[in-house]
Design a protein around this motif. Structure first.
Motif, mmCIF file in Angstrom:
data_model
loop_
_atom_site.group_PDB
_atom_site.id
_atom_site.type_symbol
_atom_site.label_atom_id
_atom_site.label_comp_id
_atom_site.label_asym_id
_atom_site.label_seq_id
_atom_site.Cartn_x
_atom_site.Cartn_y
_atom_site.Cartn_z
ATOM 1 N N TYR A 192 -9.852 1.690 -54.953
ATOM 2 C CA TYR A 192 -10.804 2.779 -55.155
ATOM 3 C C TYR A 192 -10.380 3.658 -56.330
ATOM 4 O O TYR A 192 -11.206 4.059 -57.161
ATOM 5 N N LEU A 193 -9.072 3.975 -56.380
ATOM 6 C CA LEU A 193 -8.581 4.846 -57.458
ATOM 7 C C LEU A 193 -8.719 4.151 -58.812
ATOM 8 O O LEU A 193 -9.044 4.805 -59.823
ATOM 9 N N SER A 194 -8.497 2.842 -58.842
ATOM 10 C CA SER A 194 -8.667 2.092 -60.090
ATOM 11 C C SER A 194 -10.125 2.147 -60.546
ATOM 12 O O SER A 194 -10.414 2.293 -61.741
ATOM 13 N N ALA A 195 -11.040 2.025 -59.594
ATOM 14 C CA ALA A 195 -12.468 2.100 -59.931
ATOM 15 C C ALA A 195 -12.821 3.496 -60.446
ATOM 16 O O ALA A 195 -13.518 3.632 -61.459
ATOM 17 N N LEU A 196 -12.322 4.522 -59.753
ATOM 18 C CA LEU A 196 -12.620 5.895 -60.184
ATOM 19 C C LEU A 196 -12.066 6.162 -61.584
ATOM 20 O O LEU A 196 -12.756 6.742 -62.440
ATOM 21 N N ILE A 233 -8.448 2.211 -71.497
ATOM 22 C CA ILE A 233 -8.713 2.467 -70.073
ATOM 23 C C ILE A 233 -7.687 1.752 -69.196
ATOM 24 O O ILE A 233 -7.169 2.335 -68.233
ATOM 25 N N ILE A 234 -7.371 0.503 -69.541
ATOM 26 C CA ILE A 234 -6.414 -0.264 -68.719
ATOM 27 C C ILE A 234 -5.034 0.393 -68.752
ATOM 28 O O ILE A 234 -4.380 0.563 -67.715
ATOM 29 N N ILE A 235 -4.588 0.802 -69.939
ATOM 30 C CA ILE A 235 -3.242 1.408 -70.059
ATOM 31 C C ILE A 235 -3.199 2.766 -69.368
ATOM 32 O O ILE A 235 -2.330 3.032 -68.516
ATOM 33 N N ILE A 236 -4.143 3.641 -69.725
ATOM 34 C CA ILE A 236 -4.133 4.994 -69.137
ATOM 35 C C ILE A 236 -4.437 4.941 -67.636
ATOM 36 O O ILE A 236 -3.786 5.613 -66.830
ATOM 37 N N GLY A 237 -5.412 4.109 -67.270
ATOM 38 C CA GLY A 237 -5.761 3.979 -65.850
ATOM 39 C C GLY A 237 -4.597 3.441 -65.035
ATOM 40 O O GLY A 237 -4.329 3.927 -63.925
ATOM 41 N N GLY A 238 -3.882 2.437 -65.573
ATOM 42 C CA GLY A 238 -2.727 1.883 -64.861
ATOM 43 C C GLY A 238 -1.634 2.919 -64.656
ATOM 44 O O GLY A 238 -1.005 2.984 -63.593
ATOM 45 N N LEU A 239 -1.411 3.745 -65.685
ATOM 46 C CA LEU A 239 -0.404 4.811 -65.561
ATOM 47 C C LEU A 239 -0.833 5.839 -64.508
ATOM 48 O O LEU A 239 -0.010 6.320 -63.728
ATOM 49 N N ILE A 240 -2.121 6.166 -64.492
ATOM 50 C CA ILE A 240 -2.627 7.133 -63.497
ATOM 51 C C ILE A 240 -2.428 6.585 -62.086
ATOM 52 O O ILE A 240 -1.902 7.266 -61.196
ATOM 53 N N VAL A 241 -2.850 5.332 -61.882
ATOM 54 C CA VAL A 241 -2.753 4.736 -60.541
ATOM 55 C C VAL A 241 -1.290 4.632 -60.096
ATOM 56 O O VAL A 241 -0.947 4.976 -58.950
ATOM 57 N N GLY A 242 -0.421 4.175 -60.996
ATOM 58 C CA GLY A 242 0.997 4.027 -60.643
ATOM 59 C C GLY A 242 1.660 5.347 -60.321
ATOM 60 O O GLY A 242 2.410 5.466 -59.338
ATOM 61 N N PHE A 243 1.362 6.368 -61.141
ATOM 62 C CA PHE A 243 1.958 7.687 -60.892
ATOM 63 C C PHE A 243 1.433 8.282 -59.586
ATOM 64 O O PHE A 243 2.207 8.796 -58.767
ATOM 65 N N ASP A 296 -8.005 13.836 -53.480
ATOM 66 C CA ASP A 296 -7.177 13.454 -54.626
ATOM 67 C C ASP A 296 -8.006 12.747 -55.694
ATOM 68 O O ASP A 296 -7.794 12.942 -56.901
ATOM 69 N N PHE A 297 -8.945 11.916 -55.264
ATOM 70 C CA PHE A 297 -9.819 11.238 -56.223
ATOM 71 C C PHE A 297 -10.611 12.261 -57.035
ATOM 72 O O PHE A 297 -10.742 12.153 -58.264
ATOM 73 N N ASN A 298 -11.145 13.242 -56.347
ATOM 74 C CA ASN A 298 -11.969 14.230 -57.041
ATOM 75 C C ASN A 298 -11.138 15.124 -57.944
ATOM 76 O O ASN A 298 -11.606 15.558 -59.000
ATOM 77 N N ALA A 299 -9.889 15.394 -57.541
ATOM 78 C CA ALA A 299 -8.999 16.173 -58.416
ATOM 79 C C ALA A 299 -8.735 15.403 -59.705
ATOM 80 O O ALA A 299 -8.805 15.964 -60.817
ATOM 81 N N VAL A 300 -8.435 14.103 -59.585
ATOM 82 C CA VAL A 300 -8.201 13.268 -60.771
ATOM 83 C C VAL A 300 -9.452 13.222 -61.647
ATOM 84 O O VAL A 300 -9.379 13.351 -62.881
ATOM 85 N N ALA A 301 -10.603 13.041 -60.995
ATOM 86 C CA ALA A 301 -11.858 12.953 -61.758
ATOM 87 C C ALA A 301 -12.117 14.227 -62.553
ATOM 88 O O ALA A 301 -12.494 14.172 -63.732
ATOM 89 N N LEU A 302 -11.895 15.374 -61.929
ATOM 90 C CA LEU A 302 -12.151 16.642 -62.623
ATOM 91 C C LEU A 302 -11.158 16.871 -63.758
ATOM 92 O O LEU A 302 -11.512 17.411 -64.811
#
Length: 424
Positions: free
Chosen positions: A129-133, A148-158, A405-411
């Motif tokens: 779900y977080l990867s999709a968001l 997107i893949i690099i930044i998104g992967g770092l976001i999901v991992g962190f 947490d998803f909405n915090a990341v999105a904002l």
């Protein structure tokens, strides 16, 4: 290539297999006998599947309740369901979402290895779900797929390591130990519920120790308390929805019997969840010792929310009811302020509200349970309402993510994107 990627995504998003592999690796690293490795691995998977079966049964019962309640009270608006948004995102950006999730798992292991946040996130579907968001939000600010893949992967991992760390102080209060962590992206809400509980109540007044007078003492048995509470809920929804709607769902079962069966089915589902969690914990904690000793020092398994239900079963129902009432109240608030109206869908409200109730109860007893879960119920309505315009602008309409947490990341992504666009 697509076949391999599909295999990796299925592996990482199938929590039972992931947890079974973790258990297998942990036992092998401890140099246990083949018999013990096989027993431990299979019992871990079976324990997880038992509570997954209970969760699925609870979801079916809650979906029927939602259908009756929405029909009976004429509810219309946005449905906050992570599964629905993810399905839409995978249809449009499937490969990118898969690569973000795969890189995110690798980054989670690295972060856990080199930082004090020693948590391995094992709720695979939540990382999907977080990867999709992340993909959706980074698309909305104009990045190309590689970025997107690099930044998104770092976001999901962190996030996989950081969010369990945020919830862990409250988790210690719940479990009385430090062996397991929570892997569910409502960590901000659970931490808040835990903090609020400590401010408004006393853990000695736990929901599990309430002194009830006379016949009310039967509620001290959580199976009885859950059964009666949910049967009442179902009858209220059924009476307002009407005979025709109930019998449409019941497929022939009398409309006055169906609510009784559904309420009792929900209670049975919760019992199965708690039984499965106890079986799972009996195996995964011991197996994880090998990983924390050999691969990632002091590593802890972060598990899905039903893992806290056995610690305060009564608080799960009180938390659900309190959070759900908050969601209903917020519908009127949204209408007044002309914001997107978020429908309080029973399934996420149960799992999130119940967990918030357990966290609030651990620090503030029944008062913490009621107030903490009520506040979280408000948060999981406000967040989707704020983020929904972004999702709608890129064609993902009618649904949103309820998790805080998803909405915090999105904002945050939205704010940074607007800031960068403003500069350049």
């Amino acid at each position: 290539m697509n076949g391999i990627l599909s295999l990796i995504v299925d592996l990482l998003s199938t929590a039972s297999i992931m947890i079974g592999l973790i258990s297998f690796v942990g036992l092998v690293l401890q140099k246990e006998s083949p018999t013990k490795v096989i027993n431990g691995t299979l019992k871990t998977i079976v324990g997880f599947l038992v509570f997954s079966i209970g969760s699925a049964a609870a979801t079916v019962a809650l979906n029927d309740f939602q259908a009756l309640f929405a029909k009976g009270f004429h509810l219309q608006g946005v449905l906050p369901l992570a599964e629905a948004v993810t399905a839409l995102a995978q249809q449009r950006f499937g490969t990118v979402v898969a690569l973000v999730m795969t890189l995110g798992f690798v980054v989670n292991l690295i972060v856990a290895r080199i930082t004090p946040m020693k948590y391995i996130f094992l709720t695979g579907q939540h990382n999907l779900y977080l990867s999709a968001l992340s993909t959706i939000m980074l698309k909305s600010v104009g990045l190309n797929n590689t970025a997107i893949i690099i930044i998104g992967g770092l976001i999901v991992g962190f996030m996989s390591a950081a969010m369990p760390a945020i919830a862990q102080p409250g988790m210690r209060k719940v479990t009385g130990g430090d062996d397991i962590a929570l892997a569910h992206y409502v960590s901000l809400g659970y931490a808040l519920s835990s903090w609020v509980g400590g401010k408004v109540g006393d853990p000695k007044d736990s929901t599990e120790k309430l002194k009830l007078p006379g016949w009310l003492s039967i509620f001290k048995d959580y199976v009885i308390g859950v059964s009666i509470t949910m049967v009442i809920f179902y009858y209220i929804a059924a009476l307002f929805a009407g005979k025709a709607q109930v019998e449409h769902l019941s497929k022939g079962v009398n409309w006055l019997i169906y609510p009784l069966l559904q309420g009792l089915q929900f209670s049975a589902a919760l019992y199965v969840i708690i039984t499965g969690v106890r079986l799972l914990l009996g195996e995964i904690v011991g197996a994880f010792v090998g990983i924390s000793e050999k691969l990632i020092p002091n590593a802890k398994p972060a598990l899905d929310v039903p893992v806290v239900f056995p610690y305060a079963p009564t608080a799960t129902v009180i938390g659900f009811v309190s959070a759900y009432l908050a969601g209903l109240l917020m519908m009127f608030v949204f209408a007044i302020f002309k914001m997107p109206v978020i429908i309080p869908v029973a399934v996420p409200y149960f799992f999130i509200g119940a967990t918030a109730g357990v966290f609030g109860n651990a620090t503030g007893g029944w008062k913490g349970c009621v107030i903490g879960s009520f506040i979280v119920g408000i948060l999981i309505a406000v967040g989707p309402s704020l983020v929904y315009p972004v999702l709608s602008s890129i064609g993902l309409k009618g649904t949103a993510f309820p998790e805080t947490d998803f909405n915090a990341v999105a904002l945050i992504i939205k704010f940074i994107g607007q800031l960068v666009h403003g500069i350049f």
